[in-house]
Design a protein around this motif. Structure first.
Motif, PDB file in Angstrom:
ATOM      1  N   VAL A  47       2.523   3.950  -2.134  1.00 30.52           N
ATOM      2  CA  VAL A  47       2.607   3.110  -0.934  1.00 30.52           C
ATOM      3  C   VAL A  47       3.797   2.162  -1.056  1.00 30.52           C
ATOM      4  CG1 VAL A  47       0.120   3.172  -0.506  1.00 30.52           C
ATOM      5  CG2 VAL A  47       1.071   1.354  -1.909  1.00 30.52           C
ATOM      6  N   ARG A  87       0.134  -3.407   2.837  1.00 36.27           N
ATOM      7  CA  ARG A  87      -0.583  -3.298   4.115  1.00 36.27           C
ATOM      8  C   ARG A  87      -1.910  -2.591   3.880  1.00 36.27           C
ATOM      9  NH1 ARG A  87       4.253  -0.955   7.132  1.00 36.27           N
ATOM     10  NH2 ARG A  87       5.337  -2.805   7.832  1.00 36.27           N
ATOM     11  N   GLU A  90      -2.221   1.249   4.647  1.00 32.78           N
ATOM     12  CA  GLU A  90      -1.587   2.247   3.786  1.00 32.78           C
ATOM     13  C   GLU A  90      -2.510   2.733   2.673  1.00 32.78           C
ATOM     14  OE1 GLU A  90       2.435   1.916   2.483  1.00 32.78           O
ATOM     15  OE2 GLU A  90       2.890   0.399   3.977  1.00 32.78           O
TER      16      GLU A  90
END
Length: 152
Positions: A47, A87, A90
């Motif tokens: 990520v 985030r 994600e």
């Protein structure tokens, strides 16, 4: 949702888009009296995350300011843990204590110590501790052969 909430989400999205780097999160399975092993069911995920290094505002040789408090430290001690901001959208699963985070650029490996969820900004901040670099599989096999006296 207020205008402030929307602005905060937009600001965090801009920070992550601008300053992020690729990291791999490796879920770990822990059992008592055994070393943690990667969780084969969940598997690692890569990520975008913002890495924030530990900081210390040095005052002289071994002092720093933490708010209005003057604190004694040994030389070379950092005052905070590094963190990663990710985030929430994600992540395919929830991150837990003991999971490992590997920076793809440098190969540095960290262990998650604390997870701070910010629902207003839709982000997760992981407070981590740096681990030593893991051995490559060939190095690990050579180390085991040497330990147990196996040639070849």
């Amino acid at each position: 949702m207020s205008i402030f909430d929307e602005a905060l989400r937009d600001l965090n999205a801009a920070v992550i888009d601008t300053f992020s780097e690729l990291v791999t999160i490796i879920p770990m399975t822990r059992t008592p009296n055994f070393q943690a092993t990667p969780d084969t069911f969940l598997g690692p995920v890569t990520v975008n995350a913002v890495y924030r290094a530990p900081y210390a505002l040095a005052l002289g040789e071994n002092r720093y300011m933490r708010g209005a408090i003057d604190v004694e430290l040994s030389p070379g001690v950092s005052t905070t843990h590094p963190t990663f901001m990710i985030r929430t959208c994600e992540l395919p699963w929830s991150v837990h204590h003991g999971y490992q985070v590997r920076r793809c650029q440098t190969g540095e490996v960290y262990e998650v110590r604390e997870k701070i969820v910010d629902n207003m900004a839709s982000t997760v901040t992981l407070r981590v501790s740096k681990l030593g670099k893991p051995l490559a599989p060939e190095d690990k096999a050579a180390q085991l052969r040497k330990r147990y006296g196996i040639s070849g």
